[in-house]
Write a protein that holds these residues in place. Structure first.
Motif, PDB file in Angstrom:
ATOM      1  N   LYS A   1      -1.383   1.975  11.043  1.00 20.27           N
ATOM      2  CA  LYS A   1      -1.210   1.097   9.882  1.00 20.27           C
ATOM      3  C   LYS A   1      -2.218   1.411   8.783  1.00 20.27           C
ATOM      4  CE  LYS A   1       0.850  -2.715  12.404  1.00 20.27           C
ATOM      5  NZ  LYS A   1       0.675  -4.069  12.912  1.00 20.27           N
ATOM      6  N   ALA A  37       0.463   4.957   2.647  1.00 17.22           N
ATOM      7  CA  ALA A  37       1.913   4.763   2.576  1.00 17.22           C
ATOM      8  C   ALA A  37       2.630   6.005   2.069  1.00 17.22           C
ATOM      9  CB  ALA A  37       2.241   3.565   1.693  1.00 17.22           C
ATOM     10  N   ASP A  38       1.949   6.814   1.261  1.00 14.95           N
ATOM     11  CA  ASP A  38       2.548   8.059   0.779  1.00 14.95           C
ATOM     12  C   ASP A  38       1.458   9.099   0.596  1.00 14.95           C
ATOM     13  OD1 ASP A  38       1.284   7.316  -1.602  1.00 14.95           O
ATOM     14  OD2 ASP A  38       3.113   6.545  -2.485  1.00 14.95           O
ATOM     15  N   TYR A  50       4.892  12.870   6.325  1.00 10.99           N
ATOM     16  CA  TYR A  50       5.549  12.290   5.154  1.00 10.99           C
ATOM     17  C   TYR A  50       6.750  13.096   4.684  1.00 10.99           C
ATOM     18  CZ  TYR A  50       1.262   9.610   4.959  1.00 10.99           C
ATOM     19  OH  TYR A  50       0.230   8.779   5.279  1.00 10.99           O
ATOM     20  N   PRO A  65       7.783   4.842   9.374  1.00 13.70           N
ATOM     21  CA  PRO A  65       6.793   5.908   9.287  1.00 13.70           C
ATOM     22  C   PRO A  65       6.770   6.744  10.568  1.00 13.70           C
ATOM     23  CG  PRO A  65       5.686   3.847   9.792  1.00 13.70           C
ATOM     24  CD  PRO A  65       7.156   3.532   9.614  1.00 13.70           C
TER      25      PRO A  65
END
Length: 142
Positions: free
Chosen positions: A22, A26-27, A51, A108
């Motif tokens: 976590k 995120a990117d 990713y 993810p």
């Protein structure tokens, strides 16, 4: 004279892989972002998020164990029929074996890795040299 890195005196540790997952961005501009957990001569371990698709490549110096924590992806590994990997599935291959992730099916996509012996972060060779560089492949976060 360069400053010598202080040796970590930790002899044991517990890692919460889901919590660490976590904490990954995120990117990313790179294919992977990783966080090293251990870095010993005999073995290194890390958690990383994929990713973007990862073209066929190999590592010259280590065998690799990949355990999927979350997400799903198609994976290609020389000597194994193309397959899909998902949570709790473990993939093993020896040094020099070509592997890649041609399609991410569910994000993810987070993987726990153990490299034996330790893998230098720069140890990546793309089969097609034009498909990636160390700089486009991975970024390490601390």
């Amino acid at each position: 004279m360069p400053e010598e890195k202080e040796k970590d005196s930790t002899v044991s540790a517990i890692f919460d892989l889901r919590a660490l997952a976590k904490g990954l961005p995120a990117d990313a501009d790179t294919m992977l972002v990783d966080k090293r957990l251990t870095d010993e001569v005999a073995a290194s371990s890390r958690i990383f998020r994929i990713y973007k698709t990862v073209p066929p490549h190999f590592h010259r110096t280590c065998d690799e164990y990949l355990l999927v924590i979350s997400g799903r992806a198609r994976v290609v590994v020389a000597g194994i029929p193309e397959t899909t990997l998902g949570p709790s599935e473990l993939l093993f291959f020896r040094r020099g074996v070509v592997h890649g992730f041609p399609e991410i099916l569910e994000h993810p996509l987070v993987v726990f890795s153990v490299d034996t012996p330790r893998r230098d972060p720069a140890d990546v060779t793309f089969v097609d040299a034009g498909s990636g560089t160390l700089e486009s492949f991975i970024r390490t976060v601390y």
